[in-house]
Write a protein that holds these residues in place. Structure first.
Motif, PDB file in Angstrom:
ATOM      1  N   ALA A  34      47.639  32.331  39.025  1.00 37.88           N
ATOM      2  CA  ALA A  34      47.108  32.624  37.694  1.00 37.88           C
ATOM      3  C   ALA A  34      45.651  33.053  37.765  1.00 37.88           C
ATOM      4  O   ALA A  34      45.221  33.961  37.048  1.00 37.88           O
ATOM      5  N   LEU A  35      44.895  32.422  38.625  1.00 33.88           N
ATOM      6  CA  LEU A  35      43.477  32.758  38.771  1.00 33.88           C
ATOM      7  C   LEU A  35      43.302  34.153  39.359  1.00 33.88           C
ATOM      8  O   LEU A  35      42.540  34.976  38.828  1.00 33.88           O
ATOM      9  N   LEU A  36      43.980  34.440  40.455  1.00 36.36           N
ATOM     10  CA  LEU A  36      43.797  35.729  41.128  1.00 36.36           C
ATOM     11  C   LEU A  36      44.320  36.887  40.276  1.00 36.36           C
ATOM     12  O   LEU A  36      43.713  37.958  40.235  1.00 36.36           O
ATOM     13  N   GLU A  37      45.429  36.662  39.584  1.00 36.37           N
ATOM     14  CA  GLU A  37      45.942  37.712  38.701  1.00 36.37           C
ATOM     15  C   GLU A  37      44.974  37.975  37.558  1.00 36.37           C
ATOM     16  O   GLU A  37      44.727  39.123  37.176  1.00 36.37           O
ATOM     17  N   GLY A  38      44.421  36.898  36.999  1.00 39.63           N
ATOM     18  CA  GLY A  38      43.461  37.056  35.911  1.00 39.63           C
ATOM     19  C   GLY A  38      42.185  37.740  36.366  1.00 39.63           C
ATOM     20  O   GLY A  38      41.596  38.542  35.627  1.00 39.63           O
ATOM     21  N   LEU A  39      41.749  37.438  37.563  1.00 41.41           N
ATOM     22  CA  LEU A  39      40.559  38.068  38.137  1.00 41.41           C
ATOM     23  C   LEU A  39      40.737  39.585  38.179  1.00 41.41           C
ATOM     24  O   LEU A  39      39.850  40.347  37.762  1.00 41.41           O
ATOM     25  N   ARG A  40      41.891  40.020  38.662  1.00 40.18           N
ATOM     26  CA  ARG A  40      42.145  41.467  38.763  1.00 40.18           C
ATOM     27  C   ARG A  40      42.319  42.080  37.372  1.00 40.18           C
ATOM     28  O   ARG A  40      41.783  43.154  37.085  1.00 40.18           O
ATOM     29  N   ARG A  41      43.053  41.396  36.525  1.00 40.11           N
ATOM     30  CA  ARG A  41      43.374  41.933  35.197  1.00 40.11           C
ATOM     31  C   ARG A  41      42.128  42.109  34.334  1.00 40.11           C
ATOM     32  O   ARG A  41      42.022  43.068  33.564  1.00 40.11           O
ATOM     33  N   GLU A  42      41.163  41.192  34.482  1.00 38.29           N
ATOM     34  CA  GLU A  42      39.950  41.237  33.661  1.00 38.29           C
ATOM     35  C   GLU A  42      38.833  42.068  34.278  1.00 38.29           C
ATOM     36  O   GLU A  42      37.689  42.010  33.834  1.00 38.29           O
ATOM     37  N   GLY A  43      39.147  42.836  35.325  1.00 35.80           N
ATOM     38  CA  GLY A  43      38.204  43.838  35.806  1.00 35.80           C
ATOM     39  C   GLY A  43      37.327  43.432  36.964  1.00 35.80           C
ATOM     40  O   GLY A  43      36.322  44.100  37.245  1.00 35.80           O
ATOM     41  N   ALA A  44      37.679  42.350  37.675  1.00 33.78           N
ATOM     42  CA  ALA A  44      36.841  41.917  38.799  1.00 33.78           C
ATOM     43  C   ALA A  44      37.643  41.786  40.090  1.00 33.78           C
ATOM     44  O   ALA A  44      37.298  40.971  40.958  1.00 33.78           O
ATOM     45  N   GLY A  45      38.670  42.609  40.222  1.00 32.26           N
ATOM     46  CA  GLY A  45      39.439  42.573  41.464  1.00 32.26           C
ATOM     47  C   GLY A  45      38.594  42.833  42.692  1.00 32.26           C
ATOM     48  O   GLY A  45      38.904  42.373  43.791  1.00 32.26           O
ATOM     49  N   TRP A  46      37.508  43.578  42.497  1.00 27.45           N
ATOM     50  CA  TRP A  46      36.607  43.885  43.609  1.00 27.45           C
ATOM     51  C   TRP A  46      35.968  42.622  44.202  1.00 27.45           C
ATOM     52  O   TRP A  46      35.474  42.645  45.337  1.00 27.45           O
ATOM     53  N   ALA A  47      35.984  41.503  43.462  1.00 22.16           N
ATOM     54  CA  ALA A  47      35.348  40.266  43.927  1.00 22.16           C
ATOM     55  C   ALA A  47      36.343  39.322  44.595  1.00 22.16           C
ATOM     56  O   ALA A  47      35.958  38.219  44.992  1.00 22.16           O
ATOM     57  N   GLU A  48      37.592  39.743  44.737  1.00 24.11           N
ATOM     58  CA  GLU A  48      38.617  38.815  45.222  1.00 24.11           C
ATOM     59  C   GLU A  48      38.300  38.254  46.603  1.00 24.11           C
ATOM     60  O   GLU A  48      38.488  37.052  46.857  1.00 24.11           O
ATOM     61  N   GLU A  49      37.816  39.079  47.494  1.00 22.71           N
ATOM     62  CA  GLU A  49      37.508  38.578  48.843  1.00 22.71           C
ATOM     63  C   GLU A  49      36.442  37.490  48.801  1.00 22.71           C
ATOM     64  O   GLU A  49      36.552  36.460  49.479  1.00 22.71           O
ATOM     65  N   ASP A  50      35.422  37.698  47.973  1.00 19.99           N
ATOM     66  CA  ASP A  50      34.367  36.687  47.858  1.00 19.99           C
ATOM     67  C   ASP A  50      34.899  35.403  47.227  1.00 19.99           C
ATOM     68  O   ASP A  50      34.538  34.301  47.647  1.00 19.99           O
TER      69      ASP A  50
END
Length: 553
Positions: A34-50
């Protein structure tokens, strides 16, 4: 034969340890769909590695121990040095400083305001959702530092000096001239003993000096957390009315500003973080915003910290769910693993639904905040009402959630070194901090009455899920009818229904069908008891558990 003649075995079989779960650490706190999907959906997928890197570090034995140490060795107030000089310093365990240094470096304080990349505020919130698995207390100064930046911008000449330091990723503890440090932390001082949330009753006075924009304060604050921050935003009564001021702990000439810490609060939880009662006496302060507009000036800070209350509660939910799932996977009772017991599976699945709904709403609010900062008026209106709704409801659910997760461990969960009692004590704070339930319910009414665009934005968001679930459609229609007669008597019920509809709409749009269907059936369909673990018959527990706790179902 005497007792001394009895032959004892070499080992002590009574102390063999069986049927106890292994340590959870290390684990990845970002392993949350839920967290990772929301991260991408709300426009911050670029920060996933961090975020993933920070999640791995948060779940490490070292970082978890920092959190334990910071809470076991509580802050200590030193009012005077050995020679009798007033110093008003608070000493923290090294674990506290390790936590803060990592959090600031990861951008969980003010740095999002210096990042022009869309999604920066979402990335910060996601970072908080994973790093918060270590400790809640140190999130107070990072939250206040983040929230201070937009308020300080009401006085551009002050923002020019302090904003680069508040948005820095350098943590530099110790009281020194602010402009001589590589990074700063900010606090806030609003409430007083006679008024609490009713800040207009504040009696702290602000007297103008001969220098433009400079005042001296006199009074006493009732709750000022993280007193070792470098600067504070404070409310005081100026000649023109209640106003907002910037108060540095150390003045530009290197002398200590008057900030007498009378005592540290002996709190239920949040014990790693010091909360204090400072006294001002000819304390030098700089005006932020116009005189008499203190509440309007500082409200942006409050909106930001309210989002962080939602975030911290969602984090506690996720943390305790992971702990409960880990225990249930390894503990056997009545001939089977707890995870295989129908009642335990019901409880864990119900907790998983609540956790995902809280996390999804948190990231949606962060996305709205990010887009509002970038000029989206619709998102600004949605953020205005939805943040108050989320603050009310999610933080109210926190104590019941953590209590149920604790109970999953049985007596083991009630023992301090399990960590669960600490999490349970943290949960009530988040519904009190930045306005109790009544304050937030009234704020929702205020938004509906004074800012009609807020209601329009809310229903525009709900309309995105129209037709996907009949129970949700019925709930939204009922909510529209209820708004027409909204008043204080029914405010809490109204906010509760709004929150559930909003969470359901987000899950219907973004979560797997099994999750959304179970949430709507239980929270909106009326087929739910008064405790966790009473999901309706036919709920797809396997899918829900596999998603929330990978590898456990």
């Amino acid at each position: 034969m005497v007792a001394a003649d009895v032959q004892r075995p070499a080992g002590s079989a009574t102390h063999d340890v069986t049927n106890q779960p292994p340590p959870l650490v290390p684990y990845d706190t970002s392993d949350d769909a839920a967290l990772l999907e929301g991260l991408r959906r709300e426009g911050a997928g670029w920060a996933e590695e961090d975020v993933r890197r920070l999640g791995t570090r948060a779940g490490s034995a070292e970082a978890q121990e920092w959190g334990e140490q910071a809470n076991r060795h509580e802050p200590v107030l030193r009012t005077h040095d050995r020679y009798g000089h007033r110093v008003d310093e608070v000493e923290f365990h090294p674990g506290w400083h390790h936590l803060l240094r990592t959090a600031v470096a990861a951008g969980l304080a003010g740095s999002a305001w210096a990042d022009e990349q869309p999604g920066a505020h979402v990335a910060r919130t996601a970072g908080g959702l994973v790093w918060g698995h270590t400790d809640t207390g140190h999130g107070c100064p990072t939250s206040m530092t983040y929230a201070a930046v937009p308020t300080l911008r009401a006085q551009p000449e002050l923002a020019e000096v302090y904003e680069p330091l508040l948005t820095s990723r350098e943590y530099e503890p110790g009281l020194r001239v602010p402009t001589e440090k590589r990074g700063l932390l900010a606090g806030m001082g609003m409430t007083e003993k006679q008024g609490g949330s009713d800040v207009r009753t504040n009696t702290t006075t602000a007297t103008p000096t001969g220098e433009l924009g400079v005042y001296t304060l006199r009074g006493h604050k009732w709750f000022t957390s993280a007193p070792m921050c470098d600067v504070f935003l404070v409310l005081a009564q100026a000649p023109g009315g209640l106003s907002c001021f910037l108060v540095p702990r150390v003045l530009p000439d290197g002398s200590r500003n008057t900030f007498r810490i009378q005592r540290l609060k002996d709190k239920l939880g949040n014990r790693s973080n010091a909360s204090s009662e400072p006294e001002f006496d000819r304390t030098v302060a700089w005006l932020v915003g116009p005189e008499g507009r203190g509440v309007k000036t500082i409200i942006e800070m409050v909106n930001c910290t309210r989002l962080d209350c939602v975030m911290a509660t969602a984090t506690l939910m996720r943390k305790t769910l992971v702990e409960a799932g880990h225990h249930a996977r390894h503990r056997t009772a009545f001939g089977a693993r707890l995870l295989e017991q129908p009642l335990m599976r019901q409880v864990l699945a119900d907790l998983a639904l609540e956790s995902e709904a809280a996390t999804t709403l948190t990231l949606r609010l962060a996305g709205a905040a990010d887009r509002a900062v970038r000029g989206d008026d619709g998102e600004r209106a949605f953020r205005r009402i939805a943040t108050a709704v989320g603050k009310y409801w999610v933080t109210k659910r926190g104590p019941a959630f953590t209590a149920e997760a604790l109970e999953c461990l049985g007596g083991n969960g009630y023992v301090e070194d399990s960590g669960m009692p600490r999490h349970y004590r943290e949960a009530p704070l988040l519904s009190i901090w930045e306005g109790s339930g009544n304050v937030n319910a009234l704020d929702v009414l205020r938004a509906l009455g004074r800012e009609p665009g807020s209601a329009e934005a809310l229903f525009a968001e709900l309309a995105l899920a129209r037709g996907a679930d009949a129970r949700l459609d019925a709930a939204v229609a009922s909510l529209k009818a209820e708004l027409a007669g909204a008043d204080q008597f029914g405010a809490r019920r109204l906010v509760e229904r709004t929150a559930l509809a909003l969470q359901a709409a987000l899950l219907v749009r973004h979560a797997p069908h099994a999750v959304a269907d179970a949430f709507c059936a239980s929270r909106l369909g009326g087929d739910w008891g008064h405790t966790f673990g009473t999901l309706p018959a036919g709920t797809d527990l396997d899918t829900i558990l596999h998603r929330a706790l990978p590898g456990l179902a």
